[in-house]
Design an enzyme around this catalytic site. Sequence first.
Site, short mmCIF file in Angstrom:
data_model
loop_
_atom_site.label_atom_id
_atom_site.label_comp_id
_atom_site.label_asym_id
_atom_site.label_seq_id
_atom_site.Cartn_x
_atom_site.Cartn_y
_atom_site.Cartn_z
N ASP A 1 0.82 -1.20 0.00
CA ASP A 1 0.00 0.00 0.00
C ASP A 1 0.85 1.25 0.00
O ASP A 1 0.55 2.23 -0.66
CB ASP A 1 -0.94 0.00 1.21
CG ASP A 1 -0.20 -0.05 2.54
OD1 ASP A 1 0.89 -0.66 2.58
OD2 ASP A 1 -0.69 0.49 3.54
N ARG B 1 5.27 4.32 6.07
CA ARG B 1 4.82 4.34 7.46
C ARG B 1 4.88 2.95 8.10
O ARG B 1 5.41 1.99 7.52
CB ARG B 1 3.41 4.93 7.55
CG ARG B 1 2.32 4.07 6.94
CD ARG B 1 0.99 4.84 6.93
NE ARG B 1 -0.10 4.05 6.41
CZ ARG B 1 -1.12 4.57 5.74
NH1 ARG B 1 -1.17 5.86 5.48
NH2 ARG B 1 -2.09 3.78 5.30
N ASP B 2 4.31 2.85 9.26
CA ASP B 2 4.30 1.59 10.01
C ASP B 2 3.22 0.67 9.45
O ASP B 2 2.28 0.29 10.12
CB ASP B 2 4.06 1.86 11.50
CG ASP B 2 2.86 2.76 11.74
OD1 ASP B 2 2.28 3.29 10.77
OD2 ASP B 2 2.49 2.96 12.92
N GLU B 3 3.40 0.29 8.19
CA GLU B 3 2.44 -0.56 7.48
C GLU B 3 3.19 -1.30 6.38
O GLU B 3 3.63 -2.41 6.58
CB GLU B 3 1.30 0.30 6.93
CG GLU B 3 0.04 -0.48 6.65
CD GLU B 3 -1.17 0.42 6.52
OE1 GLU B 3 -2.17 -0.05 5.97
OE2 GLU B 3 -1.13 1.60 6.93
N ASP C 1 -5.89 -2.89 -2.81
CA ASP C 1 -5.09 -1.96 -3.61
C ASP C 1 -4.55 -2.67 -4.85
O ASP C 1 -4.57 -2.13 -5.96
CB ASP C 1 -3.92 -1.42 -2.78
CG ASP C 1 -4.35 -0.76 -1.48
OD1 ASP C 1 -5.22 -1.34 -0.79
OD2 ASP C 1 -3.81 0.30 -1.14
N TRP D 1 -11.49 -6.71 -1.58
CA TRP D 1 -10.10 -7.03 -1.24
C TRP D 1 -9.84 -8.51 -1.54
O TRP D 1 -8.96 -8.84 -2.32
CB TRP D 1 -9.85 -6.70 0.24
CG TRP D 1 -9.45 -5.27 0.46
CD1 TRP D 1 -8.25 -4.82 0.94
CD2 TRP D 1 -10.22 -4.09 0.20
NE1 TRP D 1 -8.23 -3.44 1.00
CE2 TRP D 1 -9.43 -2.96 0.54
CE3 TRP D 1 -11.49 -3.85 -0.30
CZ2 TRP D 1 -9.88 -1.65 0.40
CZ3 TRP D 1 -11.95 -2.54 -0.44
CH2 TRP D 1 -11.14 -1.46 -0.10
N GLU E 1 -2.75 8.63 -1.13
CA GLU E 1 -3.76 7.72 -0.59
C GLU E 1 -5.13 8.39 -0.54
O GLU E 1 -6.15 7.77 -0.85
CB GLU E 1 -3.35 7.28 0.81
CG GLU E 1 -4.34 6.36 1.50
CD GLU E 1 -3.86 5.95 2.88
OE1 GLU E 1 -4.31 4.89 3.36
OE2 GLU E 1 -3.03 6.66 3.48
N HIS F 1 0.73 6.05 -2.58
CA HIS F 1 -0.24 4.96 -2.64
C HIS F 1 -0.68 4.85 -4.10
O HIS F 1 -1.20 5.81 -4.64
CB HIS F 1 -1.47 5.32 -1.79
CG HIS F 1 -1.64 4.54 -0.55
ND1 HIS F 1 -0.82 4.70 0.55
CD2 HIS F 1 -2.56 3.62 -0.20
CE1 HIS F 1 -1.25 3.90 1.52
NE2 HIS F 1 -2.30 3.22 1.10
#
Length: 782
Positions: free
Chosen positions: A353, A357-359, A366, A425, A642, A663
């Site tokens: 994605d 960041r913390d992802e 996506d 998804w 995003e 994104h």
Amino acid sequence: MSDAHVASAPVAAHSRNPVAWTAEMVRPSADAGEGTQASFLRKEFDLAEIAGNERLLISAQGLYRAFVNGERVGDDVLTPGWTCYDVRLSYQTYDVAHLLRPGRNVIDIWLGDGWYRSRMMWPSSSIPNCWGDRIAAIAEIRGAGPQPIVATDASWKSGLLPVLKSGIYFGEIYDARQEGLPADAGSEVLPFDKSTLVAHETSAVRELEALPVVASFEEDGATVYDFGQNSAGYVAFTVEGAPGARVVVDHAEILDKNGRFDRASLRAAEARIEYVLKGGGPESYRPYFTFQGFRYAKVAIEGQARITSIVSVPVSSAARPTAAFTSGHPLVNRLVENTLWSLRANFIEVPTDCPQRDERLGWTGDAQVFAPTACYLNDSGTFLRKWLRDVMVDQREDGAIAHVTPDPTRLHPDILPGFYGSTGWGDVICVIPHVLYEHYGDASVLAETLPAMVKWVDFVWSISDGPVVKPPRPWGARGFTFGDWLQPSGPTVKPLPTIGDDAAATIYLYISSVLTAKAAAIVGETATAERMRERAEAVKAAFAREFVTASGRLAYDDQTSYALAIVHDLIPPEHAEAAKGYFKAAIARSDGRIGTGFIGTPALLPALVKIGERELAGRVFLQEEVPGWLYQVKKGATTIWERWDAIMPDGSTHPEGMNSYNHYAYGAVCQWLFEAVAGFRPDPEQPGFKRIVFEPTIIAPLSPVLAHHDSPAGRIEAGWTLEGDKVDYRVSVPDGAEGLLVLAPDYREVVVDGTPLAAAATGKTTSRLGPGPHEISFRIGS
């Protein structure tokens, strides 16, 4: 060890060829656990002579970097990559004969936590040791003989590295004073199932061309460097100074409205680099076991030192662009470039994605909306197919597909339960195999994924035990859906309507039922094909009963409902004209701006073109206010955001904590630019571009348009210019393929290669095109 000299390149291997491994998975005893000082394995061995065919086979639990006699093996990074490690672990093969020498040799394997052991997910659901708590390596050098020359076992030594700490979100701390530490500890053979090892299935992650500094300024005693482009990778710098001096690098995607360094979009990801100098001359460094998403780097110096050079080094699995699109509209051209940069930044082993960041997770929604664009812009076939295999690993017993793959929660359901099963998804398992089949022409991807498709469709049907899906609202409940994620809501005082979860889920049940039926028919599973066709018809009929009113208005009366229903032929013929009017009214209510989120946006413009509203499609696409594709370009974006309004009109950032400036989802509009505006697409009946459908949509402000795509059949070219009402459309069909020209009924006076073409009595005008270039002209308008 030297990284300056690229010692060898990886050797391609087929993922399904079994290897009879002699080596064992070996853990360095020097390793103290997640987040601690990195460690290495070492083995010295003797060779009487070099045969010239020596190869290193290697993988790791964690990330590795290998050296033979002090020279780096390979030029790929972040190996062995990211998969569902408990079921599938990639290994790489390298030619190393030129690194070996007669007599004494030494191999070192550096190990870092990587995705395997780094702390993953956001703070409220943080998962340490995602796939295991012990890093290790398995490796062997093979030559001409039946036995390996050297293989990992309990005799290997281990020691500590100058990498004091590393992590995917954390970054890296490197103390050059600790280079050359001895291998004074032992090693341990770990229990390991070697059948999980598969040869690396796609392009390795590699460094792309470095980005130089375009501007810099001082802030809070540090220097902020602007590299001009948001990307994913790391900084590489050379520094001179005293022993013990420290270089500290922070990263950010944007500057705030006051021009200050703003790292808020990284959330809890430290994304920090620290380098401690050993002194004595110029020292060059770039991270070993991490990457960041950034455009700006803020560099602080602690002690006596100075940076003499610094660049941003993007890394990506997407190193082979296969398309280009340009037009007469500079903002559109930059939008396409932004999409390509977001693809590069988010195609690092897994279609993620975001990279900052913390992802940084492989979100399935996506990827499913972006896959067609990805297959135009980059050679994405093996990349996405490799990832689909992990999607199938993460599929739950009841057929639910994980929200992200590889899924850190699958082995830790107590930390974040129910992280699977969202429509839009999970439908990735049905959508992407068909995208790959149409683009690359290999039906084996359909055969491989069909059982998972069927399980998914049966799961969605079971949510409400029937064709109308009614997802529960609570996060984590069985069948929860994200719906049309991040759909703009319009003015606060009078929000615009948005698609309901039930309508979105039911539409996607139909889409996946149709795709599963097609896949089953292609691979010869006739009974499954028939069952899925019956299911699709039941869903279609139920949708009409439940969500289409007697006047032809859809229940939620929003842009996404109409766009998806029109594209997928879910509106009964008797209501088609009325639905067109309601669709246009929904766009008018939003002042001609976008009213769709992640799942609705890819269908919005194709739906308008399908109902004959080409000019309206052009106006929606080209309007420059928020929400709009070109708004973010005008705001200085160099990648896709995003949120439509990630930076507000007044220059402030969106107030929500979830913000990303890299994104790719809304970049899915590039599929429309290639297929509708440039006007070429694969024919599903002759996949792999063996037959190319040329059907241009003339949007006057975009003239001149020029595009190409390097397809499996060869290079496809198409472009047009508009002068007055006359269009000159030039295309090129690759050798071994055929073209089919399709022109809208109101495109008149058609001439193909100098010969007038009679208009069709009804419907669209068509003409066959053989290999080679073709010149077509026609007039538009009444």
